[in-house]
Design a protein around this motif. Sequence first.
Motif, PDB file in Angstrom:
ATOM      1  N   GLY A   1      -3.686  -5.192  -5.867  1.00 36.39           N
ATOM      2  CA  GLY A   1      -4.712  -4.202  -6.153  1.00 36.39           C
ATOM      3  C   GLY A   1      -4.348  -2.829  -5.623  1.00 36.39           C
ATOM      4  N   ALA A   2      -5.282  -2.225  -4.896  1.00 36.89           N
ATOM      5  CA  ALA A   2      -5.071  -0.868  -4.384  1.00 36.89           C
ATOM      6  C   ALA A   2      -4.485  -0.845  -2.982  1.00 36.89           C
ATOM      7  N   LEU A   3      -4.006  -1.972  -2.499  1.00 41.04           N
ATOM      8  CA  LEU A   3      -3.429  -2.007  -1.159  1.00 41.04           C
ATOM      9  C   LEU A   3      -2.264  -1.023  -1.052  1.00 41.04           C
ATOM     10  N   ARG A   4      -2.192  -0.344   0.084  1.00 40.74           N
ATOM     11  CA  ARG A   4      -1.108   0.606   0.322  1.00 40.74           C
ATOM     12  C   ARG A   4       0.074  -0.044   1.036  1.00 40.74           C
ATOM     13  N   ALA A   5      -0.208  -1.075   1.853  1.00 36.59           N
ATOM     14  CA  ALA A   5       0.871  -1.709   2.614  1.00 36.59           C
ATOM     15  C   ALA A   5       0.540  -3.170   2.880  1.00 36.59           C
ATOM     16  N   ILE A   6       1.567  -3.992   2.884  1.00 35.72           N
ATOM     17  CA  ILE A   6       1.437  -5.402   3.246  1.00 35.72           C
ATOM     18  C   ILE A   6       2.464  -5.687   4.331  1.00 35.72           C
ATOM     19  N   LEU A   7       1.985  -6.150   5.485  1.00 37.71           N
ATOM     20  CA  LEU A   7       2.855  -6.498   6.613  1.00 37.71           C
ATOM     21  C   LEU A   7       2.948  -8.017   6.708  1.00 37.71           C
ATOM     22  N   LEU A   8       4.157  -8.532   6.644  1.00 42.51           N
ATOM     23  CA  LEU A   8       4.392  -9.971   6.719  1.00 42.51           C
ATOM     24  C   LEU A   8       5.095 -10.273   8.037  1.00 42.51           C
ATOM     25  N   HIS A   9       4.406 -10.958   8.931  1.00 44.22           N
ATOM     26  CA  HIS A   9       4.958 -11.222  10.259  1.00 44.22           C
ATOM     27  C   HIS A   9       4.840 -12.709  10.567  1.00 44.22           C
TER      28      HIS A   9
ATOM     29  N   GLU B   1       9.728   9.603   2.596  1.00 46.75           N
ATOM     30  CA  GLU B   1      10.411  10.119   1.406  1.00 46.75           C
ATOM     31  C   GLU B   1      10.333   9.136   0.254  1.00 46.75           C
ATOM     32  N   GLU B   2      10.585   7.848   0.537  1.00 50.28           N
ATOM     33  CA  GLU B   2      10.560   6.830  -0.515  1.00 50.28           C
ATOM     34  C   GLU B   2       9.143   6.586  -1.015  1.00 50.28           C
ATOM     35  N   ILE B   3       8.168   6.621  -0.125  1.00 50.79           N
ATOM     36  CA  ILE B   3       6.776   6.362  -0.527  1.00 50.79           C
ATOM     37  C   ILE B   3       6.301   7.399  -1.533  1.00 50.79           C
ATOM     38  N   PHE B   4       6.695   8.646  -1.332  1.00 50.79           N
ATOM     39  CA  PHE B   4       6.170   9.715  -2.181  1.00 50.79           C
ATOM     40  C   PHE B   4       7.140  10.135  -3.293  1.00 50.79           C
ATOM     41  N   SER B   5       8.198   9.353  -3.466  1.00 51.96           N
ATOM     42  CA  SER B   5       9.076   9.589  -4.615  1.00 51.96           C
ATOM     43  C   SER B   5       8.378   9.114  -5.886  1.00 51.96           C
ATOM     44  N   LEU B   6       8.681   9.757  -6.989  1.00 52.45           N
ATOM     45  CA  LEU B   6       8.067   9.409  -8.263  1.00 52.45           C
ATOM     46  C   LEU B   6       9.003   8.533  -9.084  1.00 52.45           C
ATOM     47  N   SER B   7       8.419   7.605  -9.827  1.00 51.74           N
ATOM     48  CA  SER B   7       9.204   6.777 -10.721  1.00 51.74           C
ATOM     49  C   SER B   7       9.499   7.563 -11.993  1.00 51.74           C
TER      50      SER B   7
ATOM     51  N   VAL C   1       7.411   0.233  -5.462  1.00 55.77           N
ATOM     52  CA  VAL C   1       7.402  -0.635  -4.288  1.00 55.77           C
ATOM     53  C   VAL C   1       8.474  -0.156  -3.323  1.00 55.77           C
ATOM     54  N   VAL C   2       8.103   0.000  -2.066  1.00 55.77           N
ATOM     55  CA  VAL C   2       9.073   0.246  -0.998  1.00 55.77           C
ATOM     56  C   VAL C   2       9.088  -1.005  -0.132  1.00 55.77           C
TER      57      VAL C   2
ATOM     58  N   LYS D   1       1.734   5.596   9.329  1.00 57.34           N
ATOM     59  CA  LYS D   1       0.428   6.207   9.603  1.00 57.34           C
ATOM     60  C   LYS D   1       0.304   7.554   8.913  1.00 57.34           C
ATOM     61  N   ALA D   2       1.368   8.360   8.976  1.00 56.65           N
ATOM     62  CA  ALA D   2       1.352   9.665   8.308  1.00 56.65           C
ATOM     63  C   ALA D   2       1.236   9.508   6.802  1.00 56.65           C
ATOM     64  N   SER D   3       1.898   8.488   6.246  1.00 59.77           N
ATOM     65  CA  SER D   3       1.850   8.263   4.804  1.00 59.77           C
ATOM     66  C   SER D   3       0.466   7.837   4.345  1.00 59.77           C
ATOM     67  N   LEU D   4      -0.204   7.037   5.144  1.00 66.13           N
ATOM     68  CA  LEU D   4      -1.533   6.560   4.774  1.00 66.13           C
ATOM     69  C   LEU D   4      -2.564   7.680   4.736  1.00 66.13           C
ATOM     70  N   ALA D   5      -2.263   8.790   5.395  1.00 61.79           N
ATOM     71  CA  ALA D   5      -3.181   9.930   5.404  1.00 61.79           C
ATOM     72  C   ALA D   5      -3.075  10.754   4.125  1.00 61.79           C
ATOM     73  N   ARG D   6      -2.090  10.442   3.284  1.00 66.34           N
ATOM     74  CA  ARG D   6      -1.897  11.169   2.031  1.00 66.34           C
ATOM     75  C   ARG D   6      -2.062  10.207   0.845  1.00 66.34           C
ATOM     76  N   GLU D   7      -2.359  10.756  -0.307  1.00 67.84           N
ATOM     77  CA  GLU D   7      -2.574   9.944  -1.498  1.00 67.84           C
ATOM     78  C   GLU D   7      -1.244   9.437  -2.074  1.00 67.84           C
ATOM     79  N   SER D   8      -1.234   8.165  -2.404  1.00 68.56           N
ATOM     80  CA  SER D   8      -0.062   7.571  -3.064  1.00 68.56           C
ATOM     81  C   SER D   8      -0.451   6.202  -3.574  1.00 68.56           C
ATOM     82  N   ASP D   9       0.148   5.776  -4.702  1.00 75.27           N
ATOM     83  CA  ASP D   9      -0.114   4.431  -5.193  1.00 75.27           C
ATOM     84  C   ASP D   9       1.058   3.496  -4.921  1.00 75.27           C
ATOM     85  N   THR D  10       2.059   3.947  -4.164  1.00 73.04           N
ATOM     86  CA  THR D  10       3.205   3.107  -3.799  1.00 73.04           C
ATOM     87  C   THR D  10       2.752   1.986  -2.860  1.00 73.04           C
ATOM     88  N   LEU D  11       3.251   0.801  -3.117  1.00 74.66           N
ATOM     89  CA  LEU D  11       2.973  -0.329  -2.219  1.00 74.66           C
ATOM     90  C   LEU D  11       4.149  -0.494  -1.272  1.00 74.66           C
ATOM     91  N   VAL D  12       3.862  -0.456   0.027  1.00 78.35           N
ATOM     92  CA  VAL D  12       4.877  -0.669   1.054  1.00 78.35           C
ATOM     93  C   VAL D  12       4.796  -2.125   1.509  1.00 78.35           C
TER      94      VAL D  12
END
Length: 338
Positions: free
Chosen positions: A16-24, A65-71, A78-79, A93-104
Amino acid sequence: MKIDARSVARVLREPGALRAILLHGEDTGLIRERARQAATAIAPQLDDPFRVAVLDRDAAERLEEEIFSLSLRGGRRVVWVRDGGDSLTAPLKASLARESDTLVIIEAPGLASRSRLRALVEAQASCAAIGCYPEEGRALEGTIRQSLGEEDIRIDADALAWFAGLLGPDRAAMRGEVEKLALYAGRGGHLTLDDVRTCIGDAAGVSLEDAAFAATAGDRAGADTAIERALAEGTSPIAVARALLSHLHRLRRARIAMDSGQSRADAMRGLRPPVFFKRTESFGQALSLWSAERLMDAAEQTQALEKDCKQTGSPDLALCRRHIARLAATAAILRRDR
């Protein structure tokens, strides 16, 4: 936010609209499998360099840089960060403060519970933290049954239980053995206990089972040979401890049944899954040697072995060999004193 076990499959299937998924967690094979599932949900072609960027452990300086690169071809990007750690906290944290649809997607095996990265992801509603730990018991059987079910393959309950008992904690290794079964059965097939044993009869797990049966029956030479073969075939020391513990618990259940008045044959038949017919002689020999109390002591020592093997820097292979030797020596003494 933390994702509970019941919701993991849905989140990976539909990020969905998730910005990041951490797998630990501890299961590196499961972490990689789930990362691939999440990435494929966004970018079905993982080799597409315009939509998928794969970064290594030194990714912190490139993450934003990769998060805000355009396809260039459109579509969500996906990063995918492998072997991530706390160094990613600030750029994420800095990336989450800005708009992006990239999934990390961040693979972080062994990440500490007090990790700054984990705390950040768990505190964000737009992020998902998923623990990946080795499956056991019914959970593992359920995963095996589901994987085979994708090929419309049925497996008998005793075959499933026997197969699950052989597997170590690594998800990637488990997938490999399941794929072997699926190829053997064919789409729409049916697997019996004999089928499973025939298909994976040369697997490391069989050598491990040989070691457990030989040790508790007092066959030192057979136990030593089997454990060396199992370790050489890639069985982890923790898998050794868990297989031994399972075998000891089955022996103890049968021994308790005998102490309550059942015959040895009836006690063995009452186990689920039943003792494989080629193993009944060895299993019966062990039952005649060990008391329920001694089996409990052996089980507690085996639990201690697993704990010791998990310590960083421990001589886990030597500990496994010594434990097998002790079990075999104890059984030999019990046989001599009968």
